[in-house]
Scaffold this active site. Structure first.
Site, PDB file in Angstrom:
ATOM      1  N   ASP A 112      16.209  -3.072  39.983  1.00 44.77           N
ATOM      2  CA  ASP A 112      16.761  -2.207  38.970  1.00 44.77           C
ATOM      3  C   ASP A 112      17.170  -0.771  39.629  1.00 44.77           C
ATOM      4  O   ASP A 112      16.241   0.243  39.897  1.00 44.77           O
ATOM      5  CB  ASP A 112      15.708  -1.943  37.928  1.00 44.77           C
ATOM      6  CG  ASP A 112      16.380  -1.400  36.542  1.00 44.77           C
ATOM      7  OD1 ASP A 112      15.538  -0.943  35.671  1.00 44.77           O
ATOM      8  OD2 ASP A 112      17.431  -1.143  36.550  1.00 44.77           O
ATOM      9  N   MET A 143      10.442   2.753  29.809  1.00 43.08           N
ATOM     10  CA  MET A 143      10.018   3.920  30.673  1.00 43.08           C
ATOM     11  C   MET A 143       9.584   5.022  29.732  1.00 43.08           C
ATOM     12  O   MET A 143      10.062   5.895  29.202  1.00 43.08           O
ATOM     13  CB  MET A 143      11.467   4.427  31.233  1.00 43.08           C
ATOM     14  CG  MET A 143      11.986   3.571  32.335  1.00 43.08           C
ATOM     15  SD  MET A 143      13.548   3.621  32.931  1.00 43.08           S
ATOM     16  CE  MET A 143      14.401   2.702  31.621  1.00 43.08           C
ATOM     17  N   HIS A 148      13.011  -2.823  29.064  1.00 42.41           N
ATOM     18  CA  HIS A 148      12.474  -1.925  30.025  1.00 42.41           C
ATOM     19  C   HIS A 148      11.854  -0.683  29.674  1.00 42.41           C
ATOM     20  O   HIS A 148      12.446   0.378  29.257  1.00 42.41           O
ATOM     21  CB  HIS A 148      13.458  -1.583  31.297  1.00 42.41           C
ATOM     22  CG  HIS A 148      13.085  -0.717  32.389  1.00 42.41           C
ATOM     23  ND1 HIS A 148      13.703  -0.177  33.180  1.00 42.41           N
ATOM     24  CD2 HIS A 148      11.778  -0.265  32.582  1.00 42.41           C
ATOM     25  CE1 HIS A 148      13.146   0.445  34.242  1.00 42.41           C
ATOM     26  NE2 HIS A 148      11.854   0.313  33.766  1.00 42.41           N
ATOM     27  N   MET A 178      12.022  -0.724  41.022  1.00 40.28           N
ATOM     28  CA  MET A 178      12.843   0.164  41.006  1.00 40.28           C
ATOM     29  C   MET A 178      13.633   0.676  42.298  1.00 40.28           C
ATOM     30  O   MET A 178      12.702   1.092  43.151  1.00 40.28           O
ATOM     31  CB  MET A 178      12.263   1.283  40.274  1.00 40.28           C
ATOM     32  CG  MET A 178      11.642   1.114  38.545  1.00 40.28           C
ATOM     33  SD  MET A 178      13.090   0.609  37.661  1.00 40.28           S
ATOM     34  CE  MET A 178      14.164   1.828  37.663  1.00 40.28           C
ATOM     35  N   MET A 237      13.520   4.944  26.959  1.00 42.64           N
ATOM     36  CA  MET A 237      13.165   6.329  27.879  1.00 42.64           C
ATOM     37  C   MET A 237      12.758   7.178  26.643  1.00 42.64           C
ATOM     38  O   MET A 237      13.538   7.395  25.626  1.00 42.64           O
ATOM     39  CB  MET A 237      14.487   6.686  28.562  1.00 42.64           C
ATOM     40  CG  MET A 237      14.872   5.879  29.698  1.00 42.64           C
ATOM     41  SD  MET A 237      16.394   6.825  30.443  1.00 42.64           S
ATOM     42  CE  MET A 237      16.808   5.264  31.473  1.00 42.64           C
ATOM     43  N   ASP A 253      17.113  -0.231  28.284  1.00 41.91           N
ATOM     44  CA  ASP A 253      16.306   0.750  28.893  1.00 41.91           C
ATOM     45  C   ASP A 253      15.902   1.530  27.821  1.00 41.91           C
ATOM     46  O   ASP A 253      16.581   2.639  27.544  1.00 41.91           O
ATOM     47  CB  ASP A 253      17.366   1.614  29.967  1.00 41.91           C
ATOM     48  CG  ASP A 253      17.390   0.723  31.321  1.00 41.91           C
ATOM     49  OD1 ASP A 253      18.624   0.821  31.840  1.00 41.91           O
ATOM     50  OD2 ASP A 253      16.420   0.196  31.771  1.00 41.91           O
ATOM     51  N   HIS A 259      19.863  -6.066  29.758  1.00 46.80           N
ATOM     52  CA  HIS A 259      18.659  -5.147  30.277  1.00 46.80           C
ATOM     53  C   HIS A 259      18.622  -3.982  29.241  1.00 46.80           C
ATOM     54  O   HIS A 259      19.920  -3.201  29.085  1.00 46.80           O
ATOM     55  CB  HIS A 259      19.012  -4.786  31.320  1.00 46.80           C
ATOM     56  CG  HIS A 259      17.588  -3.877  32.115  1.00 46.80           C
ATOM     57  ND1 HIS A 259      16.552  -4.653  32.528  1.00 46.80           N
ATOM     58  CD2 HIS A 259      17.741  -2.570  32.576  1.00 46.80           C
ATOM     59  CE1 HIS A 259      15.633  -3.468  32.958  1.00 46.80           C
ATOM     60  NE2 HIS A 259      16.278  -2.372  32.975  1.00 46.80           N
ATOM     61  N   SER A 318      22.692  -3.395  32.393  1.00 47.80           N
ATOM     62  CA  SER A 318      22.008  -2.492  31.533  1.00 47.80           C
ATOM     63  C   SER A 318      22.855  -1.574  30.632  1.00 47.80           C
ATOM     64  O   SER A 318      23.899  -1.173  30.949  1.00 47.80           O
ATOM     65  CB  SER A 318      21.208  -1.314  32.494  1.00 47.80           C
ATOM     66  OG  SER A 318      20.905  -0.328  31.812  1.00 47.80           O
TER      67      SER A 318
HETATM   68  C1  DX5 Z   1      17.146   3.768  35.285  1.00 47.12           C
HETATM   69  C2  DX5 Z   1      17.183   2.116  34.710  1.00 47.12           C
HETATM   70  C3  DX5 Z   1      18.348   1.250  35.243  1.00 47.12           C
HETATM   71  C4  DX5 Z   1      19.954   1.744  35.298  1.00 47.12           C
HETATM   72  C5  DX5 Z   1      20.599   1.079  36.314  1.00 47.12           C
HETATM   73  O1  DX5 Z   1      16.089   4.181  34.920  1.00 47.12           O
HETATM   74  O2  DX5 Z   1      16.046   1.809  34.364  1.00 47.12           O
HETATM   75  O3  DX5 Z   1      18.234   0.043  34.429  1.00 47.12           O
HETATM   76  O4  DX5 Z   1      20.283   1.853  33.916  1.00 47.12           O
HETATM   77  O5  DX5 Z   1      21.952   1.836  35.963  1.00 47.12           O
HETATM   78  P1  DX5 Z   1      22.640   1.565  37.461  1.00 47.12           P
HETATM   79  O6  DX5 Z   1      22.785  -0.091  37.962  1.00 47.12           O
HETATM   80  O7  DX5 Z   1      24.126   2.328  37.139  1.00 47.12           O
HETATM   81  O8  DX5 Z   1      21.995   2.157  38.802  1.00 47.12           O
HETATM   82 ZN    ZN Z   2      16.146  -0.415  33.698  1.00 48.30          ZN
END
Ligand code: DX5
Ligand code: ZN
Length: 232
Positions: free
Chosen positions: A180, A75, A73, A144, A44, A42, A40, A15
């Protein structure tokens, strides 16, 4: 690139939330050179989750630096209005949260209508009965194993049973199970044994390395892969 032919072989998806935000293109090239299978990404919005990262423009900017699968992903809530933008930005997989709105079936259809693979993410508090009628509308289910919003959080062990039950529910459908949050060499075997095949890891991959010294990325990816494959 479109997803390769479906396989349940273990795939490591670093990620970029844990990468150097001032150097995303080079970081994507570095993790792929060091063995990453997917990248990946992320997204947000500071509303669905208490953090804000980046949008379609950043995804479009990093796309040329990713040779493999770009796994986006989302969010964010609402999500439907933004699906086309992430598809045009070059995502190969677009994952929406079941909790992001009232019409998840329509959201998944909208993702598939862009020609991309449709992913469905479940927060730790969401049970798998919620996906029983969606198994033929998804290409990936993201379990998750942390509450979304941040990297470096502790793995929530109660989710391992959820993965096992989900794997049984999916049967032989070509649906990936992605994990994840909190994936490390210690937790990867637990979820691989339970039936997961895509392992997202941010802090566990990027720790100790940099664009200038990417070898730790490769060692971290190899260690997570080895631990997961030994458990399958
Ligand atoms: C959290 C993200 C994950 C996160 C994973 O909301 O969706 O993808 O970046 O990070 P680690 O592997 O450090 O938990
Ligand atoms: Zn993620």
């Amino acid at each position: 690139m479109a997803l390769p032919v479906f396989s349940r072989a273990i795939k490591i998806a670093p990620s970029i939330l844990s990468a150097d935000f001032a150097n995303f293109g080079a970081e994507c090239r570095a993790i792929e050179d060091q063995g990453a299978d997917w990248v990946h990404v992320d997204v947000m919005d500071g509303h669905f989750v208490p953090n804000l990262t980046f949008g379609p423009a950043t995804c479009a900017a990093i796309r040329p630096h990713i040779q493999g699968v770009m796994d986006v992903h989302l969010m964010i809530a609402p999500v439907d209005a933004y699906i086309d933008a992430y598809a045009q930005a070059g995502a190969d997989v677009i994952t929406a949260h079941l909790e992001a709105g009232p019409h998840i079936h329509r959201t998944l259809q909208a993702i598939r209508n862009t020609g991309k693979k449709a992913g469905l993410a479940l927060n730790p508090g969401t049970g798998i009965d919620a996906v029983a009628h969606l198994l033929d509308t998804v290409d990936l289910i993201c379990v998750m194993t942390v509450n979304p919003g941040f990297g470096g959080q502790k793995f929530i062990h109660s989710q391992v049973d959820k993965v096992r039950s989900l794997r049984a529910m999916i049967g032989d459908r070509p649906v990936h199970i992605e994990i994840d949050g909190g994936v490390t060499v210690e937790t990867a075997p637990l979820v691989a044994a339970a039936g997961a095949d895509v392992l997202v890891a941010g802090s566990a991959v990027f720790k100790g390395g940099s664009v200038a010294d990417p070898a730790p990325y490769g060692a971290n990816i190899a260690a997570i892969r080895k631990a997961a494959e030994a458990a399958v």
